[in-house]
Each structure stands twice: as C-alpha cells, then as structure tokens.
Design an enzyme around this catalytic site. Structure first.
Site, PDB file in Angstrom:
ATOM      1  CE1 TYR A 119      -1.518  -3.220  -7.376  1.00  0.00           C
ATOM      2  CE2 TYR A 119      -0.549  -1.495  -6.013  1.00  0.00           C
ATOM      3  CZ  TYR A 119      -0.786  -2.830  -6.274  1.00  0.00           C
ATOM      4  OH  TYR A 119      -0.276  -3.775  -5.428  1.00  0.00           O
ATOM      5  CD1 TRP A 123      -9.527  -2.142  -1.594  1.00  0.00           C
ATOM      6  CD2 TRP A 123     -10.039  -2.148   0.586  1.00  0.00           C
ATOM      7  NE1 TRP A 123      -8.534  -2.817  -0.926  1.00  0.00           N
ATOM      8  CE2 TRP A 123      -8.822  -2.830   0.409  1.00  0.00           C
ATOM      9  CE3 TRP A 123     -10.565  -2.029   1.876  1.00  0.00           C
ATOM     10  CZ2 TRP A 123      -8.117  -3.382   1.485  1.00  0.00           C
ATOM     11  CZ3 TRP A 123      -9.857  -2.578   2.935  1.00  0.00           C
ATOM     12  CH2 TRP A 123      -8.647  -3.247   2.746  1.00  0.00           C
ATOM     13  CD  GLN A 179     -10.139  -4.190  -4.025  1.00  0.00           C
ATOM     14  OE1 GLN A 179     -10.450  -3.059  -4.391  1.00  0.00           O
ATOM     15  NE2 GLN A 179      -8.875  -4.539  -3.814  1.00  0.00           N
ATOM     16  CG  ASP A 225      -4.042  -8.620  -2.985  1.00  0.00           C
ATOM     17  OD1 ASP A 225      -4.994  -8.072  -2.397  1.00  0.00           O
ATOM     18  OD2 ASP A 225      -3.595  -8.178  -4.048  1.00  0.00           O
ATOM     19  CD  GLU A 231       1.273  -1.473  -2.603  1.00  0.00           C
ATOM     20  OE1 GLU A 231       2.430  -1.585  -3.072  1.00  0.00           O
ATOM     21  OE2 GLU A 231       0.292  -2.112  -3.022  1.00  0.00           O
TER      22      GLU A 231
HETATM   23  C1  GLC Z   1      -3.199  -4.423  -3.895  1.00  0.00           C
HETATM   24  C2  GLC Z   1      -3.839  -4.487  -2.519  1.00  0.00           C
HETATM   25  C3  GLC Z   1      -5.296  -4.110  -2.625  1.00  0.00           C
HETATM   26  C4  GLC Z   1      -5.421  -2.744  -3.275  1.00  0.00           C
HETATM   27  C5  GLC Z   1      -4.659  -2.690  -4.604  1.00  0.00           C
HETATM   28  C6  GLC Z   1      -4.569  -1.281  -5.165  1.00  0.00           C
HETATM   29  O1  GLC Z   1      -3.758  -5.372  -4.748  1.00  0.00           O
HETATM   30  O2  GLC Z   1      -3.684  -5.742  -1.945  1.00  0.00           O
HETATM   31  O3  GLC Z   1      -5.888  -4.098  -1.356  1.00  0.00           O
HETATM   32  O4  GLC Z   1      -6.744  -2.417  -3.473  1.00  0.00           O
HETATM   33  O5  GLC Z   1      -3.351  -3.146  -4.428  1.00  0.00           O
HETATM   34  O6  GLC Z   1      -3.965  -0.420  -4.252  1.00  0.00           O
END
Ligand code: GLC
Length: 404
Positions: free
Chosen positions: A25, A31, A95, A153, A379
C-alpha cells in the site's frame, strides 16, 4: 518492541504522511492515517498532527475525504490514480471517518488547542458530506457505495449486496496485490471484478456524490461506518464545546444517527443493512460490536453483545475475529473473513470499557498485544493460530501496539 514499532512507523514515513505498508500500500490511506497518528503521538506529537493535516488537505470541495491519496505515483498498486478517473490525486470513495476521534485523542494528549481547532471545519464538512451525500433522504442511516468504503473490504457483510452487482470488467491480470501476498489471504478475482465495476459506474457519473448514491448497484449501511461516524460526531461536538463553538448542528446529526441505530439490530445482534433490499447481513462481524464504541447500545443490547463476545471467544484462541467463526463463510486466513485486525480491536475494547465491561476490554487488549508480540507488526492475524498474515511492517498495527 517499542523501538521496533517506532522503527516501522519511521520507515513508512514519507515526510508529511505515512504509507500503511511499504510495498502493498504505497500511498496515504484515509483511516490508516489517524490511527498511525496516534502511534506517532507516543514519540513525535508534531508529526502526529501533520499526518492528519495532510489527510484533510486532500478533502474534495464537496467535503469528502478520500480513501486513498496518491501523493506520488507508484506502479505497485492497482487500482492506481489513472484507474479511478477522478481527475484528482485520489480515489473517488471515502473510508470510515475515524479522524475526528483521533484528533480528540491527540488534543487530550497534547493540549494543542490551536492545531486541533483549525481542523474542526474540515472535519465537520466531511461529516456533513456523509449525511448530505450518503443519506440524501435524511433517514439517519448513512450508505457506503463500495465495500472498500467500509475498510473491511471482503467481509461477508458485502456478499449478498455484491452478488447483485453484475461484473462487467475483468481486472484479474491488472491486480498487483497478489505479487505481494498469497492469494489465499486476499479477495478473489470475482470480487475484484465487481469492485472495479462499481468504480467504472461511478466514474461514468463523474463521481457526483448524490447521483452516484442514487444510482449505485451497491448501497449498504455498514454498521461499522455508521458507528464510527456517530462516535466521531460526539467527539467533534465535545471539541466544539471546548472551544466555545456552536455545536447544535453536530448534536442534531448525533441525534439523527442515534435514532436510526435500532434499525440495525436484528436477531440478537447489530448488523449491516442492504439499503436496496432492506435485508440485514446474515453474519455477525467484528463491526457489529462497534455500536458500543458509538455509545449507541442500550442495557439489554450491551448484555447481548457481552454474551455474543463470550461465545465467539470460545471458538478461537485470539479475539476478535473479523467474522463469527460459526458463520459458514468464516475463513481464518482470508483478510476480513476471519482474521483479527488490531485497529478494530482498539475500538471494540474502548466500546466495551465504556459500557462497563472492563474485563472484556482487557482481554481484547491483551490478545492484541500478544498477537503482535508473537508474530510482528503484520497486517492481520489468524484467530485460531495467532499466525501473522497479509503485508509486513504495518503502520497501524505498530501504532496500536504503541497506543493500545
Ligand atoms: C486494505 C484494508 C483497508 C486499509 C487498507 C490500507 O484495503 O482492507 O481497511 O485501509 O488496506 O491498509
């Protein structure tokens, strides 16, 4: 462990914002940032404020604060900026609005009135957006228009509503997540095709919030977002009172959201509600405990949730699984279908503590710390074995360790 947690957060620092995890990510997530800010606050309060300031600076003119802010391009993630077609450096959905609650915690911790106060108009504009755009008929139940908007998700809460979305794209070859994480721990291709169909539909409407709300093939009241917004409105109202600002409008929103909460109570539990079919989710999920965090459960509901918690705790080694282990689609390793997530535990623990269940809160916090101590800043975690899953070096997991 404290030094290691700080090192994770520092390594994910991109100057004025943090990425959730370096490869999986690579942008700013909505959030994730306020939780990460609470981690920052334990060792660098200035940087903690900056985290939230940067997030809110990506606010859209209509008040929405986006799910992802693409400050810099990166090929390691799909859907990227181009795929969203918002005309901005952000995705087109939001979010869970945890920011106001984090700002209140930061304010309590630092006493920095000036820095909190300038953020209040932006927070209020975002909260208003949830009501105006995601509840245009004023029902008191706000809608999410995409499973990603819940932050949970691929939770079973979305299975029935998502089944009504006919997939019209095939993005299996475009996915990048499977290059970073085992496919058994991630959503399926079929889910991704439906996710991206929703993105295409909204992009075709130019991301006009009310138009998208009325047209969307997916329109669900997430018990998580509803509860988090209610908590955030209460925290906003408390800050407005502290600064002598008018709070009547915020209190009216609190009243509207609170009055609608009983409509999420079905068959002994709080559940997400499909607003297109009026059908409640058949699953009990970790978000079903968040009405406690919202201060929205009555005495009988608190007792029922405590009993529900005890039953679920009896089915796993570590709480709180994201999906009830007794549910037929529970999957201990797949993302939001079973694994434990530290940030949800943090909120649910607060909810139980504030509802008078200190022992349950202590159990949730102890399990969270034990999972992280045993498996690292992963995670998410397998509730049956404690194994760490998904991406490594996670900012919000490190933050919850520092600020439980
Ligand atoms: C995934 C999670 C989401 C979070 C993102 C970044 O998409 O489901 O809740 O914000 O990762 O960590």
């Amino acid at each position: 462990m404290i030094a290691a947690a700080q090192a994770v957060i520092r390594a994910n620092d991109r100057g004025t914002y943090s990425v959730p995890s370096p490869r999986l990510y690579p942008f700013q997530w909505n959030w994730d940032s306020p939780f990460t800010a609470l981690g920052w606050a334990t060792f660098d309060t200035d940087r903690a404020w900056t985290e939230i300031e940067t997030l809110l600076s990506a606010q859209w003119p209509d008040g929405m604060v986006p799910q992802i802010v693409f400050h810099a391009d990166d090929d390691g993630y799909y859907p990227n900026r181009a795929a969203w077609r918002t005309g901005r450096r952000s995705s087109g959905i939001s979010q869970p609005p945890v920011a106001a609650s984090a700002v209140r915690e930061l304010l309590d911790r630092t006493g920095d009135d000036a820095r909190a106060r300038v953020l209040l108009p932006r927070l209020e504009a975002w909260h208003r957006w949830w009501h105006a755009s995601r509840d245009p008929d004023g029902t008191g139940l706000v809608a999410i228009l995409h499973p990603w908007e819940s932050g949970r998700d691929n939770n079973p809460d979305w299975d029935a509503p998502l089944a009504a979305v006919t997939p019209r794209v095939d993005v299996s070859a475009l996915r990048r997540d499977l290059g970073h994480v085992d496919a058994a721990m991630r959503p399926s291709h079929d889910e991704y095709n439906r996710y991206m169909t929703l993105v295409e539909d909204a992009a075709a409407l130019g991301w006009q919030a009310q138009a998208v709300t009325r047209a969307s093939a997916f329109r669900v009241c997430d018990v998580g977002v509803q509860s988090i917004l209610l908590r955030a409105e209460r925290d906003l109202s408390a800050m407005q009172a502290r600064f002598g600002l008018p709070a009547a409008e915020t209190q009216a929103r609190v009243a509207r959201l609170s009055a609608a909460m009983p409509r999420l109570w079905h068959d002994g539990a709080f559940r997400s509600l499909d607003l297109r079919t009026a059908r409640p989710s058949d699953a009990i999920t970790s978000a079903g405990f968040l009405p406690l965090y919202a201060g929205a459960a009555d005495a009988a509901q608190v007792a029922a949730l405590a009993a529900q918690f005890a039953r679920i705790a009896g089915l796993c080694r570590f709480v709180l699984p994201s999906t009830d282990p007794a549910h037929p689609r529970f999957d201990a390793r797949r993302y939001w279908r079973g694994p434990v997530w530290a940030v949800v535990n943090r909120m649910v623990a607060r909810g139980f503590a504030e509802a008078g269940h200190a022992a349950i809160a202590a159990r949730i916090r102890a399990d969270t710390q034990a999972l992280i101590a045993g498996a690292g800043f992963m995670e998410y975690f397998d509730p049956l074995t404690g194994q760490g899953l998904g991406g490594p070096d996670f900012s919000w997991t490190a933050a919850v360790f520092l600020s439980p």
